[in-house]
Design a protein around this motif. Sequence first.
Motif, short mmCIF file in Angstrom:
data_model
loop_
_atom_site.label_atom_id
_atom_site.label_comp_id
_atom_site.label_asym_id
_atom_site.label_seq_id
_atom_site.Cartn_x
_atom_site.Cartn_y
_atom_site.Cartn_z
N LEU A 162 -0.63 111.20 109.46
CA LEU A 162 -0.46 112.46 110.15
C LEU A 162 -1.18 112.37 111.49
CD1 LEU A 162 -0.95 116.06 108.74
CD2 LEU A 162 -2.15 115.35 110.81
N GLN B 187 10.15 106.07 102.33
CA GLN B 187 10.98 106.39 101.18
C GLN B 187 11.70 105.15 100.70
OE1 GLN B 187 14.04 109.41 101.68
NE2 GLN B 187 13.92 109.96 99.52
N PHE C 59 3.75 109.93 101.71
CA PHE C 59 3.02 110.16 102.96
C PHE C 59 2.30 108.91 103.43
CE2 PHE C 59 0.63 112.35 106.11
CZ PHE C 59 -0.66 111.84 106.06
N TYR D 138 6.48 109.29 106.80
CA TYR D 138 6.63 109.03 105.37
C TYR D 138 7.46 107.78 105.17
CZ TYR D 138 5.06 113.81 104.37
OH TYR D 138 4.33 114.97 104.26
N GLY E 86 11.10 109.69 95.84
CA GLY E 86 10.71 110.69 96.82
C GLY E 86 9.90 110.05 97.94
N PRO E 87 9.84 110.70 99.11
CA PRO E 87 9.04 110.18 100.22
C PRO E 87 7.56 110.11 99.85
CG PRO E 87 10.57 111.85 100.99
CD PRO E 87 10.60 111.89 99.49
N PHE F 152 12.45 117.26 109.08
CA PHE F 152 12.46 115.80 108.95
C PHE F 152 13.54 115.20 109.82
CE2 PHE F 152 9.71 114.28 105.52
CZ PHE F 152 9.30 115.47 104.95
N LEU G 138 10.53 107.94 107.54
CA LEU G 138 10.89 109.28 108.00
C LEU G 138 9.79 109.87 108.86
CD1 LEU G 138 11.95 110.71 104.51
CD2 LEU G 138 13.46 109.68 106.20
N GLN H 34 4.18 113.89 111.08
CA GLN H 34 3.84 113.04 109.96
C GLN H 34 4.87 111.92 109.82
OE1 GLN H 34 3.42 115.32 106.35
NE2 GLN H 34 1.94 116.72 107.22
#
Lengths: 112, 112
Positions: free
Chosen positions: A49, A38, A46, A36, A43-44, A102, A89, A34
């Motif tokens: 995927l 940030q 999404f 992400y 917070g990260p 991660f 990330l 995945q």
Amino acid sequence: SQKIEQNSEALNIQEGKTATLTCNYTNYSPAYLQWYRQDPGRGPVFLLLIRENEKEKRKERLKVTFDTTLKQSLFHITASQPADSATYLCALEEATGNQFYFGTGTSLTVIP
Amino acid sequence: DAGITQSPRHKVTETGTPVTLRCHQTENHRYMYWYRQDPGHGLRLIHYSYGVKDTDKGEVSDGYSVSRSKTEDFLLTLESATSSQTSVYFCAISESRDYEQYFGPGTRLTVT
């Protein structure tokens, strides 16, 4: 030992260019990977995927590839904009078990 | 934004004191996760839950315990806080094991 490595340095690109971020992993057998985003103090969030049996996934200006032979994922942002500036990330889950890992992230700055 | 909150958002505590962080969701997602994020290490999984009263350890579980008595709440407890547990703690939720994760806003914990 197991590790996930992303671009080791911050990435600076000009607005309108394509940003390419790398994620290399060692000693994992991921079921999927995945990506992400940030932003500082948040917070990260999404983004995409991709599963082990998929080569490529796209979503609007985003594209991710997954090469299980090279043990690498590439994340592309086309027609980049200053608003794309953030830390990105990559993360993976092992095919066996529920452990989620991660990378340390790549800081992207898009220069107007 | 997914309905996920964390409390407290900031906490300063002394070495040796117990600390409990709370994660609350309104999405009825089955999976809940606790991560810590530190410079140079990225996000690391502490514990996760796959249902009420069903929990398992992550990569860095030593010194932490969790409980989930209701679908919507996932508690992280530091039985006796140490300075090495100074970090930003994120809670995340997901519908299922191989779905995207939604992250909370984070809790900044400082142990003096």
